[in-house]
Design an enzyme around this catalytic site. Sequence first.
Site, PDB file in Angstrom:
ATOM      1  N   SER A 156       0.855  -1.201   0.000  1.00 41.67           N
ATOM      2  CA  SER A 156       0.000   0.000   0.000  1.00 41.67           C
ATOM      3  C   SER A 156       0.888   1.246   0.000  1.00 41.67           C
ATOM      4  O   SER A 156       2.089   1.158   0.280  1.00 41.67           O
ATOM      5  CB  SER A 156      -0.855  -0.029   1.269  1.00 41.67           C
ATOM      6  OG  SER A 156      -1.454   1.226   1.519  1.00 41.67           O
ATOM      7  N   TYR A 169      -3.461  -0.652  10.034  1.00 44.80           N
ATOM      8  CA  TYR A 169      -3.299  -0.890   8.586  1.00 44.80           C
ATOM      9  C   TYR A 169      -1.901  -0.459   8.153  1.00 44.80           C
ATOM     10  O   TYR A 169      -1.198  -1.182   7.442  1.00 44.80           O
ATOM     11  CB  TYR A 169      -4.374  -0.100   7.833  1.00 44.80           C
ATOM     12  CG  TYR A 169      -4.387  -0.347   6.335  1.00 44.80           C
ATOM     13  CD1 TYR A 169      -5.035  -1.462   5.798  1.00 44.80           C
ATOM     14  CD2 TYR A 169      -3.782   0.546   5.459  1.00 44.80           C
ATOM     15  CE1 TYR A 169      -5.062  -1.678   4.424  1.00 44.80           C
ATOM     16  CE2 TYR A 169      -3.798   0.328   4.083  1.00 44.80           C
ATOM     17  CZ  TYR A 169      -4.442  -0.784   3.564  1.00 44.80           C
ATOM     18  OH  TYR A 169      -4.467  -0.991   2.212  1.00 44.80           O
TER      19      TYR A 169
END
Length: 264
Positions: A156, A169
């Site tokens: 990500s 996350y």
Amino acid sequence: MKGAYEFSYEDNMMDMFSLKGKTAIVTGANTGLGQGICVAYAKMGANIVAVARRSCDETKALCEDAGAKFLEIRADLSSTEPINMIISEAIKTFGQVDILVNNAGIIKRNDAIDVTEEDWDSVIDVNQKVVFFLSQAFAKACINNKNKGKIINIASMLSYQGGIRVPAYCASKSAIIGLTRALCNEWASKGINVNGIAPGYMATNNTTQIREDQSRNDAILERIPQGRWGTPEDLQGAAVFLASNASDYVNGFTIAVDGGWLAR
Ligand code: NAP
């Protein structure tokens, strides 16, 4: 005698990218980026093992239309419990496993000050712990069968940046880049490539909440040099490259597919 550095060029460059006869396990295959990767692999000739909690009917139809053989495995990847079953079902159906895409992932948004231990663990378990143990089981299968393997971890932008209100996350996706390097160091010599793809801001369920927030949406678009959200289609080229022979000497690296986000 053939030396270690002898080589010959492919007659047809397209053959380098072919996945004909390969078997690819893709997690989180029912929707979004995982579905896009399954469809790309199906079009390049792979057998698809689609792992998801929910029905993969839509992905199955798209892959079978492309001529692929398709196995759906329902599994909840919030624990390591289904891992051995996933690998053994894939091998039982297709003979061996060649490609693993660790795509399933979750995001939980909350102020860092309010994040609970339960929320923290749920994100780390799916995005990080299960990625490691599924990769380990996949690598064991490749090594035991003496076949090459390609592992692709979906990272990500928050593998590089801190983000806002998504600390677990961010921690898990930052770990994915480290894990990609660590596994490369141990498994490259065994014929396994471990690489990552870091998607930028992509229009999927994962980002519905921020796309619906007008000011966040505008701020994100303003910062992306290409000026638009990415789509599952945008990820397909990098996913095929890293699964194919074209990337045989690429190892331990994470490629950003982000419309230029990291260049800013
Ligand atoms: P998505 O549409 O929310 O898809 C996530 C997938 O993961 C779904 O198939 C989901 O299944 C599956 N999944 C989640 N928890 C699971 C579990 N416990 N067991 C099995 N499957 C589970 O989001 P996406 O954007 O396609 O995300 C795919 C990957 O890309 C994720 O790792 C995400 O973090 C990463 N990523 C996305 C973006 C973006 O902008 N969209 C950017 C960077 C990275 P269900 O449908 O059952 O929930």
